[in-house]
Design a protein around this motif. Sequence first.
Motif, short mmCIF file in Angstrom:
data_model
loop_
_atom_site.label_atom_id
_atom_site.label_comp_id
_atom_site.label_asym_id
_atom_site.label_seq_id
_atom_site.Cartn_x
_atom_site.Cartn_y
_atom_site.Cartn_z
N TRP A 97 40.38 -38.12 -39.47
CA TRP A 97 39.06 -38.68 -39.86
C TRP A 97 39.07 -39.72 -40.83
O TRP A 97 39.69 -39.67 -41.58
CB TRP A 97 38.13 -37.44 -40.27
CG TRP A 97 37.81 -36.67 -39.07
CD1 TRP A 97 38.48 -35.31 -38.76
CD2 TRP A 97 36.74 -36.49 -37.84
NE1 TRP A 97 37.92 -34.49 -37.77
CE2 TRP A 97 36.82 -35.51 -37.21
CE3 TRP A 97 35.68 -37.58 -37.66
CZ2 TRP A 97 36.16 -35.13 -36.11
CZ3 TRP A 97 34.81 -37.28 -36.65
CH2 TRP A 97 35.07 -36.12 -35.86
N ARG A 102 36.29 -42.95 -42.56
CA ARG A 102 34.75 -43.10 -42.57
C ARG A 102 34.62 -44.61 -43.14
O ARG A 102 35.45 -44.97 -43.69
CB ARG A 102 33.95 -42.13 -43.20
CG ARG A 102 34.61 -42.15 -44.90
CD ARG A 102 33.95 -40.88 -45.63
NE ARG A 102 34.23 -41.06 -47.12
CZ ARG A 102 33.85 -39.98 -47.93
NH1 ARG A 102 33.18 -38.88 -47.64
NH2 ARG A 102 34.33 -40.12 -49.07
N ARG A 116 36.83 -49.44 -44.02
CA ARG A 116 37.28 -47.91 -43.74
C ARG A 116 38.23 -47.29 -44.55
O ARG A 116 39.21 -47.93 -44.90
CB ARG A 116 37.74 -47.97 -42.29
CG ARG A 116 37.76 -46.71 -41.53
CD ARG A 116 37.88 -47.25 -39.95
NE ARG A 116 37.05 -47.65 -39.17
CZ ARG A 116 36.93 -48.06 -38.12
NH1 ARG A 116 37.76 -47.52 -37.44
NH2 ARG A 116 36.18 -48.72 -37.57
N ASP A 137 28.90 -39.63 -49.52
CA ASP A 137 29.46 -39.19 -48.12
C ASP A 137 28.91 -39.99 -46.90
O ASP A 137 29.41 -39.84 -45.85
CB ASP A 137 29.47 -37.60 -47.93
CG ASP A 137 30.42 -36.87 -49.00
OD1 ASP A 137 29.80 -35.90 -49.38
OD2 ASP A 137 31.58 -37.44 -49.14
N TYR A 196 31.49 -41.94 -39.39
CA TYR A 196 32.68 -41.13 -39.35
C TYR A 196 33.64 -41.36 -37.91
O TYR A 196 32.90 -41.12 -36.95
CB TYR A 196 32.32 -39.70 -39.64
CG TYR A 196 32.23 -39.63 -41.08
CD1 TYR A 196 31.35 -39.89 -41.54
CD2 TYR A 196 33.31 -38.68 -41.87
CE1 TYR A 196 30.84 -39.70 -43.02
CE2 TYR A 196 32.89 -38.36 -43.22
CZ TYR A 196 31.80 -38.94 -43.71
OH TYR A 196 31.56 -38.53 -45.30
N GLY A 247 32.56 -43.58 -33.26
CA GLY A 247 32.09 -43.35 -34.28
C GLY A 247 30.65 -42.52 -34.48
O GLY A 247 30.05 -42.37 -33.32
#
Length: 123
Positions: free
Chosen positions: A36, A38, A45, A88, A92, A116
Amino acid sequence: QVRLVESGGGLAQAGGSLRLSCAASGPTVSISGMGWFRQAAGKDREFVAHTGRSGTYYEDSVKGRFTISRGDDKNTVYLQMASLKPEDTAVYYCAARTSAYSAVADASSYDYWGQGTQVSVSS
């Protein structure tokens, strides 16, 4: 061509939890690992987590809060996110790669990407 489809994003409050899923289809036997990444608005990224033949790894800021796992058929990867923080917040992306020897945090080492899913954490 391997296809990756993410699901499970959404809105959570700080301290809350979300679980992301990523289902792989196609010639998945070629996949050595899944991960993963993000990307927050206006930022590059960044790596979040990886699991596969090379082991399981986490970016420092998510260690102890996020858990990556794969389903029994190895074609699904999950990201369980707990103790969420506003930082956060990001889109993602699920990713899969065929090589087991490149650095897991190197986005260029991944061959396939999902579309995503947005995760938003409010304070």
